[in-house]
Structure formats: structure tokens, C-alpha cells
Design a protein around this motif. Structure first.
Motif, mmCIF file in Angstrom:
data_model
loop_
_atom_site.group_PDB
_atom_site.id
_atom_site.type_symbol
_atom_site.label_atom_id
_atom_site.label_comp_id
_atom_site.label_asym_id
_atom_site.label_seq_id
_atom_site.Cartn_x
_atom_site.Cartn_y
_atom_site.Cartn_z
ATOM 1 N N ALA A 29 53.791 37.650 -25.382
ATOM 2 C CA ALA A 29 52.574 37.538 -25.407
ATOM 3 C C ALA A 29 51.939 36.196 -25.187
ATOM 4 O O ALA A 29 50.411 35.940 -24.606
ATOM 5 C CB ALA A 29 52.167 37.445 -27.028
ATOM 6 N N ALA A 30 52.511 35.159 -24.883
ATOM 7 C CA ALA A 30 52.029 33.915 -24.447
ATOM 8 C C ALA A 30 52.767 33.512 -23.215
ATOM 9 O O ALA A 30 52.544 32.119 -22.795
ATOM 10 C CB ALA A 30 52.596 32.494 -25.430
ATOM 11 N N GLN A 31 53.062 34.417 -22.203
ATOM 12 C CA GLN A 31 53.864 33.735 -21.052
ATOM 13 C C GLN A 31 52.990 33.333 -20.029
ATOM 14 O O GLN A 31 53.140 32.611 -19.128
ATOM 15 C CB GLN A 31 54.512 35.278 -20.427
ATOM 16 C CG GLN A 31 53.698 36.027 -20.066
ATOM 17 C CD GLN A 31 54.313 37.425 -19.595
ATOM 18 O OE1 GLN A 31 55.725 37.553 -19.309
ATOM 19 N NE2 GLN A 31 53.832 38.544 -19.218
ATOM 20 N N SER A 32 51.460 33.534 -20.030
ATOM 21 C CA SER A 32 50.452 33.020 -19.288
ATOM 22 C C SER A 32 50.311 31.504 -19.241
ATOM 23 O O SER A 32 50.156 30.943 -18.444
ATOM 24 C CB SER A 32 49.419 33.726 -19.364
ATOM 25 O OG SER A 32 48.583 33.648 -20.583
ATOM 26 N N ILE A 33 50.781 30.980 -20.516
ATOM 27 C CA ILE A 33 50.617 29.574 -20.844
ATOM 28 C C ILE A 33 51.961 29.042 -21.330
ATOM 29 O O ILE A 33 52.330 27.925 -21.357
ATOM 30 C CB ILE A 33 49.871 29.491 -21.913
ATOM 31 C CG1 ILE A 33 49.776 29.898 -23.200
ATOM 32 C CG2 ILE A 33 48.322 29.752 -21.367
ATOM 33 C CD1 ILE A 33 49.216 29.435 -24.246
ATOM 34 N N TYR A 34 53.068 29.724 -21.625
ATOM 35 C CA TYR A 34 54.256 29.333 -22.017
ATOM 36 C C TYR A 34 55.081 28.877 -21.080
ATOM 37 O O TYR A 34 55.547 29.843 -20.270
ATOM 38 C CB TYR A 34 54.856 29.983 -23.145
ATOM 39 C CG TYR A 34 56.335 29.642 -23.745
ATOM 40 C CD1 TYR A 34 56.189 28.735 -24.557
ATOM 41 C CD2 TYR A 34 57.376 30.326 -23.335
ATOM 42 C CE1 TYR A 34 57.450 28.361 -25.181
ATOM 43 C CE2 TYR A 34 58.578 30.043 -23.776
ATOM 44 C CZ TYR A 34 58.619 28.970 -24.676
ATOM 45 O OH TYR A 34 59.872 28.547 -25.300
ATOM 46 N N VAL A 35 55.886 27.839 -21.320
ATOM 47 C CA VAL A 35 56.874 27.518 -20.224
ATOM 48 C C VAL A 35 58.098 27.003 -20.875
ATOM 49 O O VAL A 35 57.639 25.976 -21.898
ATOM 50 C CB VAL A 35 56.411 26.368 -19.309
ATOM 51 C CG1 VAL A 35 57.644 25.878 -18.388
ATOM 52 C CG2 VAL A 35 55.322 26.543 -18.546
ATOM 53 N N ILE A 36 59.141 27.490 -20.886
ATOM 54 C CA ILE A 36 60.240 26.937 -21.602
ATOM 55 C C ILE A 36 60.526 25.686 -21.297
ATOM 56 O O ILE A 36 60.769 25.339 -20.107
ATOM 57 C CB ILE A 36 61.598 27.939 -21.417
ATOM 58 C CG1 ILE A 36 61.447 29.326 -21.900
ATOM 59 C CG2 ILE A 36 62.853 27.313 -22.187
ATOM 60 C CD1 ILE A 36 62.406 30.307 -21.361
ATOM 61 N N GLY A 60 54.976 35.781 -15.087
ATOM 62 C CA GLY A 60 54.535 34.338 -15.217
ATOM 63 C C GLY A 60 54.245 34.026 -13.644
ATOM 64 O O GLY A 60 53.375 33.164 -13.666
ATOM 65 N N ALA A 61 54.742 34.394 -12.702
ATOM 66 C CA ALA A 61 54.478 33.998 -11.352
ATOM 67 C C ALA A 61 53.021 34.689 -11.117
ATOM 68 O O ALA A 61 52.436 33.697 -10.419
ATOM 69 C CB ALA A 61 55.475 34.729 -10.503
ATOM 70 N N GLU A 62 52.689 35.570 -11.457
ATOM 71 C CA GLU A 62 51.188 36.297 -11.388
ATOM 72 C C GLU A 62 50.149 35.260 -12.028
ATOM 73 O O GLU A 62 49.080 35.230 -11.393
ATOM 74 C CB GLU A 62 51.171 37.582 -11.858
ATOM 75 C CG GLU A 62 51.861 38.794 -10.952
ATOM 76 C CD GLU A 62 51.761 40.266 -11.715
ATOM 77 O OE1 GLU A 62 51.082 40.259 -12.597
ATOM 78 O OE2 GLU A 62 52.712 40.854 -11.325
ATOM 79 N N ALA A 63 50.366 34.868 -13.025
ATOM 80 C CA ALA A 63 49.779 34.001 -13.915
ATOM 81 C C ALA A 63 49.595 32.389 -13.224
ATOM 82 O O ALA A 63 48.568 32.067 -13.549
ATOM 83 C CB ALA A 63 50.152 33.758 -15.266
ATOM 84 N N ALA A 64 50.311 32.291 -12.076
ATOM 85 C CA ALA A 64 50.347 30.776 -11.385
ATOM 86 C C ALA A 64 48.822 31.055 -10.729
ATOM 87 O O ALA A 64 48.054 29.749 -10.512
ATOM 88 C CB ALA A 64 51.291 30.947 -10.315
ATOM 89 N N GLY A 65 48.050 31.965 -10.141
ATOM 90 C CA GLY A 65 46.709 31.872 -9.580
ATOM 91 C C GLY A 65 45.688 31.896 -10.519
ATOM 92 O O GLY A 65 44.527 32.035 -10.152
ATOM 93 N N MET A 66 45.894 32.116 -11.760
ATOM 94 C CA MET A 66 44.739 32.037 -12.561
ATOM 95 C C MET A 66 44.364 30.649 -13.035
ATOM 96 O O MET A 66 45.078 29.736 -13.068
ATOM 97 C CB MET A 66 45.397 32.735 -13.937
ATOM 98 C CG MET A 66 45.777 34.279 -13.759
ATOM 99 S SD MET A 66 46.663 34.940 -15.115
ATOM 100 C CE MET A 66 45.125 34.991 -16.259
ATOM 101 N N GLU A 70 41.744 31.240 -18.259
ATOM 102 C CA GLU A 70 42.115 32.675 -17.838
ATOM 103 C C GLU A 70 43.488 33.035 -18.302
ATOM 104 O O GLU A 70 43.592 33.747 -19.082
ATOM 105 C CB GLU A 70 41.984 33.132 -16.372
ATOM 106 C CG GLU A 70 40.647 33.280 -15.830
ATOM 107 C CD GLU A 70 40.690 33.590 -14.247
ATOM 108 O OE1 GLU A 70 39.775 34.278 -13.691
ATOM 109 O OE2 GLU A 70 41.484 32.910 -13.736
ATOM 110 N N LYS A 71 44.161 31.972 -18.280
ATOM 111 C CA LYS A 71 45.678 32.059 -18.553
ATOM 112 C C LYS A 71 45.880 32.112 -20.253
ATOM 113 O O LYS A 71 46.446 32.867 -20.917
ATOM 114 C CB LYS A 71 46.376 30.936 -18.242
ATOM 115 C CG LYS A 71 46.884 30.894 -16.939
ATOM 116 C CD LYS A 71 47.829 29.477 -16.356
ATOM 117 C CE LYS A 71 48.181 29.434 -15.014
ATOM 118 N NZ LYS A 71 48.680 28.280 -14.498
ATOM 119 N N ASP A 72 44.781 31.138 -20.980
ATOM 120 C CA ASP A 72 44.896 31.259 -22.488
ATOM 121 C C ASP A 72 44.273 32.528 -23.044
ATOM 122 O O ASP A 72 44.614 33.060 -23.760
ATOM 123 C CB ASP A 72 43.725 29.906 -22.802
ATOM 124 C CG ASP A 72 43.545 29.940 -24.142
ATOM 125 O OD1 ASP A 72 44.799 29.563 -24.750
ATOM 126 O OD2 ASP A 72 42.335 30.108 -24.617
#
Length: 202
Positions: A29-36, A60-66, A70-72
Motif C-alpha cells: 500500500a505504501a510502496q510508492s513512497i516506502y523504501v526499506i 516500485g520502479a514504475e513509481a520512479a517517474g511520478m 503523485e507517489k503520496d
């Protein structure tokens, strides 16, 4: 004794399985902003549910262009809480129902010299993994966790803009988990009262 183990640990396997699935879904659910964090990456490889870690990478890789906004706005933590609420209440309620019996059983088995020694050795070995003092402290952790969820969700709701797509779900989750916490607290009071009544009769 297998019967002792059953009383001591009750539904711990179910709690662990639920926690693994819940954590995995929260990460999704938080993968667009969550980094381990790097310090924790080694432990994520030890997860019982490896497919979650594998599925996070491509999305997560797709979210890189956001953009950051938008990520949030792509997060849906509240929805995950709502989706898991019924199972959460069942698992933690079952755990609480067994807690008093587990405490009493632990007091009995700790007096057995071999068991006491073994528990002491386990505690020394677990010092790197947990800050809990002993097995009794670990056995109460699930109940403590469910009672912390309202605080976490309250903070999250205060930090979430009202126009965020997940705002309503977070608000709903807060209300539901608060009700679950109240029901569990009431159950704990009843269990304690029954225990006191039984003790007086004895």
C-alpha cells in the motif's frame, strides 16, 4: 510437554501469519513512497512470504517517474487496515482469551529446572532480536500491538490531507480499530473479573 506448549503459545502461529500478511500488504500500500532502510534489508530476505518482496520491485520502479505528490496520493494504507479488520480482531481476541492461561502455565513450567535454564538461554540468544525482557513480555506483545493501532492511525489521519484518496479509509479504519480496541479491553476486564471470582471460590 506438547500440551504445555499449546497452552503457552495458543494461537501464536496465527498471530505471526496474520502479522506477516498484514505487513506485506501495508508495504504494498505504501510502496510508492516506502523504501526499506538498508539496515533492515537483510531481514526482509528472511520473510516467510517472499512473494511480497518480489512483487514490490517492478511497481516500485514504475513509481520512479511520478512526482512526490503523485507517489503520496498512490498510497492506500487505510484501505489495508479496513480490509484486515475482521481477521485482526479475531486473531488478537483469541490471543487475549488464552493470555491468562499462558501466564499461569509459564509460572508453573519456569519452576522446572531444565525449562528455567532453557528459557534463560533463549532469552540471552534473543537479546539481539527483541528488547522484551523475557517470554512473559513477548507473550503480551500481540495485545499491546492492537492497542497501539488507534494511536498510529490517529497520527496518520492528522498528517493526511482531506482531499487524499485514502483519507476516508484512514478515518474509517481509525473508528473501526478504536472499537476493536474497546471490545478487547472490555474482554480483558471480563477475563480478569472471572479469574478473580474463580480464585475467590478456590
Amino acid at each position: 510437554d506438547p500440551e504445555d506448549v499449546k497452552v503457552l503459545f495458543g494461537n501464536s502461529d496465527q498471530v505471526a501469519a496474520f502479522s506477516d500478511k498484514f505487513l506485506s500488504d501495508l508495504k504494498q500500500a505504501a510502496q510508492s513512497i516506502y523504501v526499506i532502510p538498508k539496515a533492515l534489508r537483510w531481514s526482509s530476505k528472511r520473510k516467510r512470504n517472499n512473494q511480497a518482496a518480489e512483487s514490490i520491485a517492478p511497481e516500485g520502479a514504475e513509481a520512479a517517474g511520478m512526482s512526490e505528490l503523485e507517489k503520496d496520493r498512490a498510497t492506500f494504507v487505510g484501505q489495508i487496515f479496513v480490509a484486515h479488520m475482521t481477521q485482526m480482531e479475531k486473531v488478537y481476541t483469541d490471543n487475549l482469551k488464552n493470555h491468562d492461561a499462558a501466564n499461569k502455565k509459564l509460572q508453573v513450567v519456569q519452576r522446572i529446572p531444565k525449562v528455567g535454564f532453557w528459557l534463560s538461554e533463549c532469552q540471552k540468544g534473543a537479546m539481539d532480536l527483541t528488547t522484551a525482557w523475557d517470554l512473559d513480555s513477548l507473550l503480551v506483545k500481540p495485545v499491546q500491538r492492537i492497542l497501539k493501532y488507534p494511536l498510529i492511525l490517529r497520527d496518520l489521519l492528522e498528517s493526511t490531507p482531506k482531499d487524499h484518496p485514502d483519507h476516508a479509509a484512514i478515518s474509517n479504519a481509525l473508528e473501526e480499530v478504536t472499537n476493536v480496541s474497546h471490545r478487547i479491553n472490555e474482554l480483558k476486564k471480563r477475563v480478569d473479573l472471572v479469574g478473580q471470582a474463580v480464585g475467590r471460590k478456590r
